[in-house]
Design an enzyme around this catalytic site. Structure first.
Site, short mmCIF file in Angstrom:
data_model
loop_
_atom_site.label_atom_id
_atom_site.label_comp_id
_atom_site.label_asym_id
_atom_site.label_seq_id
_atom_site.Cartn_x
_atom_site.Cartn_y
_atom_site.Cartn_z
CE LYS A 51 -6.25 2.06 7.48
NZ LYS A 51 -5.28 2.70 6.57
CD GLU A 79 -2.45 1.25 2.80
OE1 GLU A 79 -2.67 0.17 3.38
OE2 GLU A 79 -2.79 2.35 3.26
NE ARG A 88 -0.14 8.78 5.27
CZ ARG A 88 0.47 8.18 6.28
NH1 ARG A 88 1.38 8.84 6.97
NH2 ARG A 88 0.20 6.96 6.58
O1 LIG Z 1 -2.94 7.06 5.70
C1 LIG Z 1 -3.59 6.03 5.70
O2 LIG Z 1 -4.58 5.81 5.00
C2 LIG Z 1 -3.12 4.98 6.51
O3 LIG Z 1 -3.28 3.85 6.11
C3 LIG Z 1 -2.43 5.28 7.72
C4 LIG Z 1 -1.70 4.04 8.12
O4 LIG Z 1 -2.60 3.06 8.44
C5 LIG Z 1 -0.80 4.26 9.21
O5 LIG Z 1 0.09 5.25 8.85
C6 LIG Z 1 -0.11 2.98 9.56
O6 LIG Z 1 1.11 3.30 10.01
P1 LIG Z 1 1.75 2.73 11.33
O7 LIG Z 1 0.87 3.06 12.45
O8 LIG Z 1 3.03 3.45 11.33
O9 LIG Z 1 1.89 1.25 11.09
#
Ligand SMILES: O=C(O)C(=O)C[C@H](O)[C@H](O)COP(=O)(O)O
Length: 202
Positions: free
Chosen positions: A130, A42, A46
């Site tokens: 999700k 994925e 951003r």
């Molecule tokens: O921007 C989105 O749509 C995301 O999916 C955000 C991510 O789920 C988190 O950034 C996961 O990141 P960690 O918590 O570092 O594993």
């Protein structure tokens, strides 16, 4: 042929969440993840190079199944598909975003955090979601509680999960995979591969 959601979530127990700041990192990072056994990747929308990164991974990394994350608008759905994304992940779900995701023709994981969010998906016949941000929203305990009223719903919890926490999520019957960024930091490609291999064997 487009993947089905069942096929997507069965590719690996962990979906790496990748943030690409430097476009040159995209191919070596994805290649290391694939070598380690994590083919579904994925790429979050951003950062400025995200769409180009999806395009490069789709074209240049055999075995990768690249998707777009952080999809929050219908325009981003179109842009991600044009770049070659084979699945879509969203941090949340509004009616208009769900319309666009359902029209996309590719598997998607829309974000849920509450029972009402889950009901909104079930009303549309969507049974994969999700769960985000997983740790902050009650983590494993919340997902256990969701299994009561929503036995048909399957989740990919993401947000705050690491290699130590992932097994408790993956042990839940309503969890099909987890998302996380812990193995996807650009730089040392051998380290990425090793962390991916450990994640793939969870
Ligand atoms: O921007 C989105 O749509 C995301 O999916 C955000 C991510 O789920 C988190 O950034 C996961 O990141 P960690 O918590 O570092 O594993």
């Amino acid at each position: 042929m487009a993947l089905t959601t069942d096929e997507l979530v069965a590719l690996a127990p962990v979906v790496p969440v990748v943030v690409i700041d430097d476009l040159d990192d995209a191919v070596p990072l994805a290649a290391a993840l694939v070598r380690g056994g994590l083919p579904a990747i994925e790429v979050t929308l951003r950062t400025q190079p995200a769409l180009a990164a999806i395009e490069r991974i789709a074209q240049e990394v055999p075995g990768a199944v690249v998707g777009a994350g952080t999809v929050t608008t219908a325009q981003q759905v179109d842009d991600a598909l044009s770049a070659g994304a084979r699945f879509l992940v969203s941090p949340g779900a509004t009616p208009s975003l769900l319309d666009a995701l359902q029209a996309s023709g590719v598997p998607f994981l829309a974000g849920t955090a509450t029972p009402s969010d889950v009901i909104a998906l079930l009303e549309r016949g969507i049974t994969y979601a999700k769960f985000f941000p997983a740790e902050i929203n009650g983590g494993v305990k919340a997902l256990k509680a969701f299994a009561g009223p929503f036995p048909q719903m399957r989740f990919c919890p993401t947000g705050g999960i690491d290699v130590a926490k992932a097994p408790d999520y993956l042990a839940l019957p309503n969890v099909v995979c987890v998302g996380g960024s812990w193995m996807a930091k650009p730089g040392d490609w051998d380290a990425v591969e090793a962390l991916a291999r450990a994640a793939a064997s969870l």
